[in-house]
Motif scaffolding. Structure first.
Motif, short mmCIF file in Angstrom:
data_model
loop_
_atom_site.label_atom_id
_atom_site.label_comp_id
_atom_site.label_asym_id
_atom_site.label_seq_id
_atom_site.Cartn_x
_atom_site.Cartn_y
_atom_site.Cartn_z
N GLU A 60 0.82 -1.21 0.00
CA GLU A 60 0.00 0.00 0.00
C GLU A 60 0.85 1.27 0.00
O GLU A 60 0.47 2.29 -0.57
N ARG A 61 2.03 1.20 0.59
CA ARG A 61 2.90 2.39 0.65
C ARG A 61 3.39 2.81 -0.72
O ARG A 61 3.83 3.93 -0.91
N GLN A 62 3.32 1.91 -1.71
CA GLN A 62 3.70 2.25 -3.08
C GLN A 62 2.66 3.13 -3.75
O GLN A 62 2.93 3.75 -4.77
N PHE A 63 1.47 3.17 -3.20
CA PHE A 63 0.36 3.91 -3.78
C PHE A 63 0.49 5.39 -3.45
O PHE A 63 0.53 5.76 -2.29
N THR A 64 0.56 6.22 -4.49
CA THR A 64 0.69 7.66 -4.26
C THR A 64 -0.35 8.42 -5.07
O THR A 64 -0.83 7.95 -6.11
N VAL A 65 -0.68 9.60 -4.57
CA VAL A 65 -1.60 10.47 -5.30
C VAL A 65 -0.96 10.88 -6.62
O VAL A 65 -1.64 10.97 -7.65
N ARG A 66 0.33 11.10 -6.61
CA ARG A 66 1.03 11.47 -7.85
C ARG A 66 0.86 10.37 -8.91
O ARG A 66 0.63 10.66 -10.09
N ALA A 67 0.99 9.12 -8.52
CA ALA A 67 0.84 8.02 -9.48
C ALA A 67 -0.57 8.00 -10.07
O ALA A 67 -0.74 7.75 -11.27
N VAL A 68 -1.55 8.26 -9.24
CA VAL A 68 -2.94 8.30 -9.72
C VAL A 68 -3.11 9.46 -10.69
O VAL A 68 -3.67 9.29 -11.78
N ALA A 69 -2.62 10.64 -10.30
CA ALA A 69 -2.74 11.82 -11.18
C ALA A 69 -2.07 11.55 -12.52
O ALA A 69 -2.65 11.85 -13.58
N ASP A 70 -0.87 10.98 -12.50
CA ASP A 70 -0.15 10.67 -13.74
C ASP A 70 -0.94 9.68 -14.60
O ASP A 70 -1.04 9.86 -15.82
N VAL A 109 -6.59 16.10 -8.52
CA VAL A 109 -6.98 14.99 -7.65
C VAL A 109 -7.40 15.53 -6.29
O VAL A 109 -8.45 15.16 -5.75
N TYR A 110 -6.59 16.45 -5.75
CA TYR A 110 -6.87 17.00 -4.43
C TYR A 110 -8.16 17.83 -4.40
O TYR A 110 -8.75 18.02 -3.35
N MET A 111 -8.60 18.30 -5.56
CA MET A 111 -9.87 19.01 -5.62
C MET A 111 -11.03 18.07 -5.24
O MET A 111 -12.02 18.49 -4.65
N HIS A 112 -10.89 16.81 -5.57
CA HIS A 112 -11.93 15.82 -5.27
C HIS A 112 -11.67 15.06 -3.98
O HIS A 112 -12.60 14.61 -3.31
N PHE A 113 -10.39 14.88 -3.65
CA PHE A 113 -9.98 14.12 -2.46
C PHE A 113 -8.91 14.93 -1.74
O PHE A 113 -7.76 14.94 -2.17
N PRO A 114 -9.26 15.58 -0.65
CA PRO A 114 -8.32 16.50 0.00
C PRO A 114 -7.08 15.81 0.59
O PRO A 114 -6.07 16.47 0.81
N LEU A 157 -8.89 9.57 -0.52
CA LEU A 157 -8.88 8.80 -1.77
C LEU A 157 -8.91 7.31 -1.47
O LEU A 157 -9.68 6.56 -2.09
N LEU A 158 -8.10 6.85 -0.52
CA LEU A 158 -8.13 5.44 -0.14
C LEU A 158 -9.51 5.02 0.35
O LEU A 158 -9.99 3.93 0.02
N SER A 159 -10.15 5.88 1.11
CA SER A 159 -11.49 5.57 1.61
C SER A 159 -12.48 5.42 0.46
O SER A 159 -13.29 4.49 0.44
N ALA A 160 -12.43 6.31 -0.52
CA ALA A 160 -13.34 6.23 -1.67
C ALA A 160 -13.07 4.97 -2.49
O ALA A 160 -14.00 4.31 -2.97
N ILE A 161 -11.80 4.63 -2.65
CA ILE A 161 -11.43 3.43 -3.40
C ILE A 161 -11.94 2.18 -2.67
O ILE A 161 -12.52 1.28 -3.28
N THR A 162 -11.74 2.14 -1.37
CA THR A 162 -12.20 1.00 -0.57
C THR A 162 -13.71 0.89 -0.62
O THR A 162 -14.26 -0.21 -0.77
N GLU A 163 -14.39 2.00 -0.49
CA GLU A 163 -15.86 2.01 -0.52
C GLU A 163 -16.37 1.47 -1.86
O GLU A 163 -17.29 0.67 -1.90
N ARG A 164 -15.76 1.89 -2.96
CA ARG A 164 -16.18 1.39 -4.28
C ARG A 164 -15.94 -0.11 -4.38
O ARG A 164 -16.77 -0.87 -4.87
#
Length: 188
Positions: free
Chosen positions: A32-42, A51-56, A61-68
């Motif tokens: 999980e530590r490999q997961f970054t907001v930068r990687a998602v944005a890229d 990304v931060y506009m939707h997930f501060p 972001l992790l919570s939204a991903i887990t919920e989905r």
């Protein structure tokens, strides 16, 4: 290549794309530590501020991903027994669907049960757990249905995790294992 902007008023589409992409990246990550907001944005083709506009926060972001992911899991399990009436067959169906989900979506399964917050507490149970409690109540009315559901869930979850982490072990067929767990519940 720059990503084309969504038309005005369709920011929800970007939010969903961020979640889906994040879920894919997180499921593929070894840690999980490999997961970054930068990687998602890229991967989405946007800037980090988008990304931060939707997930501060990363946690949001992790919570939204887990919920989905949990929503997908819930849907898979509840759909698997939608037309099954007999309580013991409902429990068997839920167990098989649980193991099937873990086997066909191992990364997503890991995300759902190992990463980020997921609503599991009393009064806030998931649809899949409520279906298991209901089936247990109908199958073995003489014992506490929630306790029975937790026991069954623990057995199937343990089996799913072991199958994923020890794939070279000579596992018996799924059906008989679930039947044995159900027999133990009904006898015990």
């Amino acid at each position: 290549m720059a990503r084309l902007r969504n038309p005005k008023g369709q920011g929800r589409r970007l939010r969903d794309e961020i979640i889906v992409t994040g879920q894919r990246l997180l499921a593929a990550a070894v840690d999980e530590r490999q997961f970054t907001v930068r990687a998602v944005a890229d991967a989405v083709g946007v800037t980090m501020p988008s990304v931060y506009m939707h997930f501060p926060t990363r946690a949001a972001l992790l919570s939204a991903i887990t919920e989905r992911g949990f929503g997908m899991f819930d849907h898979h399990l509840t759909e698997s027994i939608a037309r099954v009436q007999e309580p013991a067959e409902r429990i068997r169906g839920l167990g098989r669907a649980y193991l099937e989900f873990a086997a066909t979506h191992p990364g997503l399964y890991r995300v759902v049960f190992s990463i980020g917050p997921a609503k599991l507490g009393a009064g806030d149970e998931r649809a899949s757990f409520v279906a298991l409690v209901d089936a247990a109540a109908a199958c073995v009315p003489e014992i506490d249905a929630r306790d029975a559901a937790i026991w069954l869930w623990s057995v199937v979850h343990g089996l799913a995790n072991l199958r994923l982490t020890k794939p070279d072990f000579d596992w018996p067929a799924t059906g008989p294992l679930i039947d044995e767990a159900l027999n133990n519940l009904c006898v015990g």
